[in-house]
Design a protein around this motif. Sequence first.
Motif, PDB file in Angstrom:
ATOM      1  N   TYR A 177      40.021  47.959  39.661  1.00  0.00           N
ATOM      2  CA  TYR A 177      40.173  46.523  39.442  1.00  0.00           C
ATOM      3  C   TYR A 177      38.832  45.899  39.068  1.00  0.00           C
ATOM      4  CZ  TYR A 177      44.672  47.374  41.616  1.00  0.00           C
ATOM      5  OH  TYR A 177      45.928  47.860  41.893  1.00  0.00           O
TER       6      TYR A 177
ATOM      7  N   LYS B 139      41.723  41.831  39.526  1.00  0.00           N
ATOM      8  CA  LYS B 139      42.667  42.049  38.443  1.00  0.00           C
ATOM      9  C   LYS B 139      42.579  43.486  37.945  1.00  0.00           C
ATOM     10  CE  LYS B 139      42.390  37.261  36.814  1.00  0.00           C
ATOM     11  NZ  LYS B 139      41.996  36.377  35.677  1.00  0.00           N
ATOM     12  N   ARG B 140      43.722  44.048  37.609  1.00  0.00           N
ATOM     13  CA  ARG B 140      43.800  45.421  37.114  1.00  0.00           C
ATOM     14  C   ARG B 140      42.909  45.572  35.874  1.00  0.00           C
ATOM     15  NH1 ARG B 140      48.614  48.540  38.193  1.00  0.00           N
ATOM     16  NH2 ARG B 140      48.742  50.415  36.907  1.00  0.00           N
TER      17      ARG B 140
ATOM     18  N   LYS C 251      42.118  47.413  46.319  1.00  0.00           N
ATOM     19  CA  LYS C 251      41.807  47.068  44.942  1.00  0.00           C
ATOM     20  C   LYS C 251      40.322  47.320  44.669  1.00  0.00           C
ATOM     21  CE  LYS C 251      45.443  43.647  44.133  1.00  0.00           C
ATOM     22  NZ  LYS C 251      45.737  42.266  43.657  1.00  0.00           N
TER      23      LYS C 251
END
Length: 489
Positions: free
Chosen positions: A82, A87-88, A200
Amino acid sequence: MIQSSNIQTRSVGMKIFTDDQIWEIRQAAFDIIERVGFKCGHKQVHKMMKQAGARVKDNHINIPRHIVEECLATTPKGWIIYDRNGKRAMEVEGEKSHYGTSTASPNTRDAFTGDIRPTCIKDIELGAKVADYLDGIDFVMPMGSAQDVPGEAAEVHEFEAMVSNTTKPSVVIGYTALGCEYVYEMAAVIAGGQENLSKKPFIIAYPEAIAPLFFPDEVIERIFVAADRFMPQLPGSTVQPGATGPVTLAGVITLITAESLIHITIAQLRKKGCPVAMSGNVGILDMKTALMAVGAPETNLALAAQAEVARSFNLPTWGLAGATDSKMLDAQAGIESAFSILSQGLSGLNLIHDVGYMASGMACSLEQLVMGNEVVGMTKRFVEGITVTRETIARQIIEDVGPGGHFLVQQHTMNHFKEELWNAKLLNRQTIDAWNDAGKPSMEDRVKEEVRMITETHKPEPLSDKIISELDRLKKEGEREILAKLEKG
């Protein structure tokens, strides 16, 4: 006749080994681990290995194959990485390639004066800022080893400088285990806690054993620090053909595979299920100068081949591209950068670092990074291949235009040209007259102007004042604790 309108994308790739050759290298690597073994004095590793059934004698460890295979079975086959905002950002699996900056050089080639001088924290900040802007650069490493802070605690300074100037994922080397712990604490502050960071991850650890087959205590501790937090890590020993490894590339790849398997086994015995790649570095020993040649074709060939072996285990891979042995932004820098970025992109390596290296890895350069970004863009477009559908074959459009017509005013052209045609930023496509009128700018001129524009105008997304304050506190505390520990011995 086309029977389906489903998108069909032709992947561009290359293959170096046959399946039988990969099998031979795998067998040899397992055999080395079991019969030759590795050197390690860490008492916790001794204990884990004995409990698992390995043979431990006088800091020498031999691991039976079944133990390694059991550990491979619990190793994740791919990762999602991430960005700083959760966010990916990168799918690290299969043949998906992501490019990152150079790192850890004691020197920096100043983009504005051309001088090669000791790296400072300001260079780390600028490197992250420029990388944050460049659309082809997917992850960031601290661009250099800062010489204006205590070297033993440099990672806490470098991480703060880097993470404050980019939202992109990062790979961090770390100089001490305690320093790595503080880096993870700082990252956890940004992520909202260690649990969130583990779910993440936006940083990847890079513990580097020493070829051939030596795992010092400090490296073991860094492996443990990442494993305990279920954070992804990259085995990173550097094998130099004819120096720290066999001169034959097949032997180099076998050694890297063996060392990676040892690293994976140590990490899995420490924390089952933690993410670890199958990776290493190849540094070609120039037999004339006794220097490491980062631009040599054998580096790219060996890394591409090693990645094929790693993919046979379904594990993530690691590359080195966009680097040059040149000391300036010249034709050599362009040739070596372009060759390595393209060849490793074609090979499908996952995480490809060191875009921006100069002088055999002894200097980081914003100019080399910016020029490399242009090559990365070209390479990504080439590797993307050609999408074949009813729409893209354009049979009806060709019929509508007919012989002698043109396609400039067709809606089909408007719909597709931006996605189909890569847009050069630095490559000169002017007419000769326009180029003359502009003062005949060279590639170096255009790169310098791009660097200047980025550093003067780009504003990375800032961290909150609260996070900045906490990072500063941890940085200062970390430096004190690391230096105090070293002083005590």
